[in-house]
Design an enzyme around this catalytic site. Sequence first.
Site, short mmCIF file in Angstrom:
data_model
loop_
_atom_site.label_atom_id
_atom_site.label_comp_id
_atom_site.label_asym_id
_atom_site.label_seq_id
_atom_site.Cartn_x
_atom_site.Cartn_y
_atom_site.Cartn_z
N ARG A 46 0.85 -1.20 0.00
CA ARG A 46 0.00 0.00 0.00
C ARG A 46 0.88 1.25 0.00
NH1 ARG A 46 -1.41 1.64 4.77
NH2 ARG A 46 -2.12 -0.39 5.49
N TYR A 98 -17.31 17.69 -14.30
CA TYR A 98 -17.79 16.31 -14.30
C TYR A 98 -18.78 16.10 -13.15
CZ TYR A 98 -17.69 11.30 -13.46
OH TYR A 98 -18.04 10.00 -13.21
N ASP A 169 -8.29 19.92 -13.44
CA ASP A 169 -8.56 18.56 -13.89
C ASP A 169 -8.29 18.55 -15.40
OD1 ASP A 169 -9.70 16.25 -14.93
OD2 ASP A 169 -11.34 16.22 -13.47
N LYS A 194 -9.04 7.66 -18.70
CA LYS A 194 -9.39 8.25 -19.99
C LYS A 194 -8.19 8.26 -20.95
CE LYS A 194 -13.38 9.10 -18.00
NZ LYS A 194 -13.48 8.43 -16.76
C1 LIG Z 1 -13.15 15.17 -16.20
C2 LIG Z 1 -13.26 13.99 -15.29
N1 LIG Z 1 -12.65 14.02 -14.10
C3 LIG Z 1 -12.73 12.98 -13.23
C4 LIG Z 1 -13.45 11.85 -13.54
C5 LIG Z 1 -13.52 10.73 -12.56
O1 LIG Z 1 -12.67 9.71 -12.93
P1 LIG Z 1 -12.91 8.15 -12.57
O2 LIG Z 1 -14.10 7.71 -13.32
O3 LIG Z 1 -11.63 7.52 -13.01
O4 LIG Z 1 -13.10 8.08 -11.10
C6 LIG Z 1 -14.09 11.76 -14.78
C7 LIG Z 1 -14.87 10.57 -15.13
O5 LIG Z 1 -15.53 10.50 -16.13
C8 LIG Z 1 -14.00 12.87 -15.67
O6 LIG Z 1 -14.64 12.87 -16.85
#
Ligand SMILES: Cc1ncc(COP(=O)(O)O)c(C=O)c1O
Length: 378
Positions: A46, A98, A169, A194
């Site tokens: 971990r 998101y 982000d 992604k």
């Molecule tokens: C812009 C963005 N940030 C964060 C996330 C969250 O990521 P995760 O699905 O890997 O938890 C997503 C998920 O679609 C996203 O589109």
Amino acid sequence: MGFATDCIHAGQEPDPTTGAVTMPIYQTSTYVQEGLGKHKGYEYARTQNPTRRALEKNLAALEGGSDAYCYASGMAATNAVLTLVKAGQRVVVSDNVYGGTHRLFTKVLAHYGVEFAFLEASDAGAFDAAAGRFDLLWIETPTNPLRRVCDIAALSAVARKRNALLVVDNTFMSPALQRPLALGADIVVHSTTKFLNGHSDSVGGVAVVKDPAHAQWLQFYQNAAGAILSPFDSWLVLRGTKTLALRMRQHEENGKRVAEYLRGQAKIRKVYWPGFTDHPGYVVQRRQASGFGSMISFDLGSREAAARLLETVRLCSLGESLGGIETLISHPATMTHAGYTQEERDALGIGDGLVRISVGCEDVEDLIADLARGLEKV
Ligand SMILES: Cc1ncc(COP(=O)(O)O)c(C=O)c1O
């Protein structure tokens, strides 16, 4: 080194034991120690894992950070970064982020005495005037799903004035197209699920930092809370980033062709893509990024029309997520942004007719033919 070279080599020395050119998957929960307090820097998985560490070094190099920490999902990385904020502090968030980020902030973290406010941030001057006091500014740019562009350098100055952190982000752009740390951001977050992984076969997240104090905390929190990225997922993302520069070039080329095609279709009311020269964020996007991305949203006017298209297309797979090598198409109102209330979606302009497409790396003529088949049914 150039970006493509870093994608392939950063953090990835050949394995010292065997010379293996690819970082092995260190699938172990613990490490044998030679004596009390005598070990090779690895005590428990971990806390430390060589595969995860190789990915963290790779991603730190790609984003131009001093260090990076990987978590079990993008949301786990987001949650980790928010632990830099304490009860009584205020976080301002660019609106239409998101839906999962909105949900975590408003339905979980707000319980711990942190105040959240969501504000339009594509005009940095108006944002500065309206934002009031804050300790952390969280933005996505271009925003999801309406593709508004926030000026990272200008917002970093707005945050600095308040002695606040700017977190970006960068999931939708990837460091191949946009490097927020160089523009003044303090921390970059990704859902590695992604574009970074790129193959739709792993869920993960990362926070990339500049400041060693942030690195120290995020590493401490990674071990303390334990939402780590597994060795296998770390290996998958490492394999993904090797082709990031290549993939993003194709995503960009296909994205442009699809956006232009969609814009020419009478049944589509509006196409949201920052690469159109009349997009209000075009100039800022050109200045701060080396591309416009392959995420496009378009408005078909009604839920029924959107459903007909989404249920007809075949090559464009209907599904949540984005950034894979295969094209994914989705309905923000009922999928990614279902965490918002109807009123919040209406206020943002995320209508029931809105469709979002993450353009993949297929032959673009095939994608356009598939979309044309879908549009015939609308
Ligand atoms: C812009 C963005 N940030 C964060 C996330 C969250 O990521 P995760 O699905 O890997 O938890 C997503 C998920 O679609 C996203 O589109």
